[in-house]
Enzyme design. Sequence first.
Site, PDB file in Angstrom:
ATOM      1  NE  ARG A 177     -74.904 -33.263 -10.095  1.00 62.68           N
ATOM      2  CZ  ARG A 177     -74.219 -32.836 -11.152  1.00 62.68           C
ATOM      3  NH1 ARG A 177     -72.915 -32.765 -11.119  1.00 62.68           N
ATOM      4  NH2 ARG A 177     -74.850 -32.461 -12.256  1.00 62.68           N
TER       5      ARG A 177
ATOM      6  CG  ASP B 180     -77.644 -30.586  -9.730  1.00 62.91           C
ATOM      7  OD1 ASP B 180     -78.622 -31.151  -9.211  1.00 62.91           O
ATOM      8  OD2 ASP B 180     -77.623 -30.237 -10.925  1.00 62.91           O
TER       9      ASP B 180
ATOM     10  NE  ARG C   9     -84.665 -38.012 -11.490  1.00 66.33           N
ATOM     11  CZ  ARG C   9     -83.729 -37.130 -11.819  1.00 66.33           C
ATOM     12  NH1 ARG C   9     -82.749 -37.487 -12.607  1.00 66.33           N
ATOM     13  NH2 ARG C   9     -83.793 -35.904 -11.352  1.00 66.33           N
TER      14      ARG C   9
ATOM     15  CB  SER D 273     -88.403 -28.161 -11.255  1.00 66.19           C
ATOM     16  OG  SER D 273     -87.941 -28.879 -12.370  1.00 66.19           O
TER      17      SER D 273
HETATM   18  C1  S3P Z   1     -81.285 -29.320 -14.340  1.00 62.60           C
HETATM   19  C2  S3P Z   1     -82.143 -28.892 -13.369  1.00 62.60           C
HETATM   20  C3  S3P Z   1     -82.124 -29.394 -12.004  1.00 62.60           C
HETATM   21  C4  S3P Z   1     -80.831 -30.134 -11.690  1.00 62.60           C
HETATM   22  C5  S3P Z   1     -80.439 -31.071 -12.782  1.00 62.60           C
HETATM   23  C6  S3P Z   1     -80.228 -30.306 -14.075  1.00 62.60           C
HETATM   24  C7  S3P Z   1     -81.402 -28.751 -15.695  1.00 62.60           C
HETATM   25  O1  S3P Z   1     -83.217 -30.300 -11.832  1.00 62.60           O
HETATM   26  O2  S3P Z   1     -80.949 -30.828 -10.461  1.00 62.60           O
HETATM   27  O3  S3P Z   1     -79.249 -31.760 -12.457  1.00 62.60           O
HETATM   28  O4  S3P Z   1     -80.467 -28.892 -16.506  1.00 62.60           O
HETATM   29  O5  S3P Z   1     -82.447 -28.147 -15.976  1.00 62.60           O
HETATM   30  P1  S3P Z   1     -84.696 -29.781 -11.445  1.00 62.60           P
HETATM   31  O6  S3P Z   1     -85.096 -28.791 -12.422  1.00 62.60           O
HETATM   32  O7  S3P Z   1     -85.566 -30.993 -11.481  1.00 62.60           O
HETATM   33  O8  S3P Z   1     -84.561 -29.217 -10.057  1.00 62.60           O
END
Ligand code: S3P
Length: 442
Positions: A397, A324, A126, A173
């Site tokens: 998921r 998600d 990642r 994000s």
């Molecule tokens: C999350 C943010 C999202 C999401 C992840 C949980 C969080 O990711 O997809 O499952 O708890 O801040 P991104 O911020 O990278 O989009």
Amino acid sequence: MDCKIFPSENINTNHLISDIPGDKSISHRAVIISSLSQNRVKFSNFLFSEDCLNTIKIFQSLGVNIKINNPQHKIEIEGVGLYGLTPPVENLNVGNSGTSIRLIAGILAGQKFTSVITGDSSIQKRPMKRIITPLVAMGAKIKGEKQNNNIYPPLKIIGAPLKNIEYLLPIPSAQLKSCIMLASLYSLKKTIIYQKETSRDHTERMLKLFNADLKIKDKTIEISGSKKLSLINSKSTSIAIPSDISSAAFFMVLGLILKNSKLCLKNIGLNPTRNKIAHILKEMEGKIITTNFSEEFEPRGDIEIKSSVLKNLKINQDIPYFIDEIPILAVAAMFGKGKFIIRNAQELRVKESDRIKAIVNLVRKMGGHILEFEDGFEITPTGEFQDFELDPNLDHRIAMSAIIGAIAAGKTALIKNCDCINTSFPNFFSILKKLNIKYDIL
Ligand code: S3P
């Protein structure tokens, strides 16, 4: 662990589901932010999944006293203050959790010690440049594995004094935004974060609960570390986490597709930056209503679902609000009418797996018709389904979407390596059992 789903004749389609587990994003933040506070804080309906247990272990190894009561979903955290963390003896391991690594990296950057943070084989793929760029601009020293113009875990973080920045988020994000917000707690002057598009706001809400020096004006966040984190209301140290709408989404979709169903999901988080899935399913003509709404630090309520004939849509905006839920939405689309199109969702490529590829693979294995785009996909429902076998490649998921798809289609499916479901939904199979769904764990 593999799981085999069989066609079920007597599914319990009229059911009240009161054990959707606590919200994963909020549970992580509960541990992270309370650990840095001046308080002893209790949380109920905490999510005891592998991801959140790893976050707990990390803060324990940073010297925080955390008591857990797993059967009752309760946790008690004795905050050590912003400057009370102690150097870990071993590398910190987030397991599968992108949220943990990105949020915690922000905190580690401002410490007086060096640490190494890493995770499983999925985490090591990642991209971390998105957090390293602003953290380095704040004065952090971070080394990772360089590859293909990005940087991947393990991350070696050499703590340093941090300075404030003004930063325009290049992607919407919540993990990136939260990483910068948490790092800015270690810089005395004001950091300003500009967002083109907003994303889930759990960090903002939790920091407000702890009276952080935080102002939000439209899409701009101003935050500085000039204040200690201390609960606004020092008498209310017990906080209830709502259940996770991302987990509820699997049963929302199942309830819509099954014939003659009437499901009620209790106490689900309805934060407006997270409940887009309910709005989308309603727009698809899904019979969904929310009741018993209560506006706490995180809003919540019950969700009632009835069998529906779904009408498919084209969606290309507000993607962060339901990112998600896109895998299970793709499953719903296979049962809908008309083309279902998702665009602008290139972030799906860098989730627990490349979720665009994984969705394309799942839809084709189920017997559906799908076109792949760099930033999304287009499903044309065929109304025909087949038995299938799938390996979710460590993506919880995708595993759960495949299982719900098989149940809804009334097909036999072998889902390999579904231990990954424990990442977010440890009682997923126990809910299947209560619904009288036929499966074997192999
Ligand atoms: C999350 C943010 C999202 C999401 C992840 C949980 C969080 O990711 O997809 O499952 O708890 O801040 P991104 O911020 O990278 O989009």
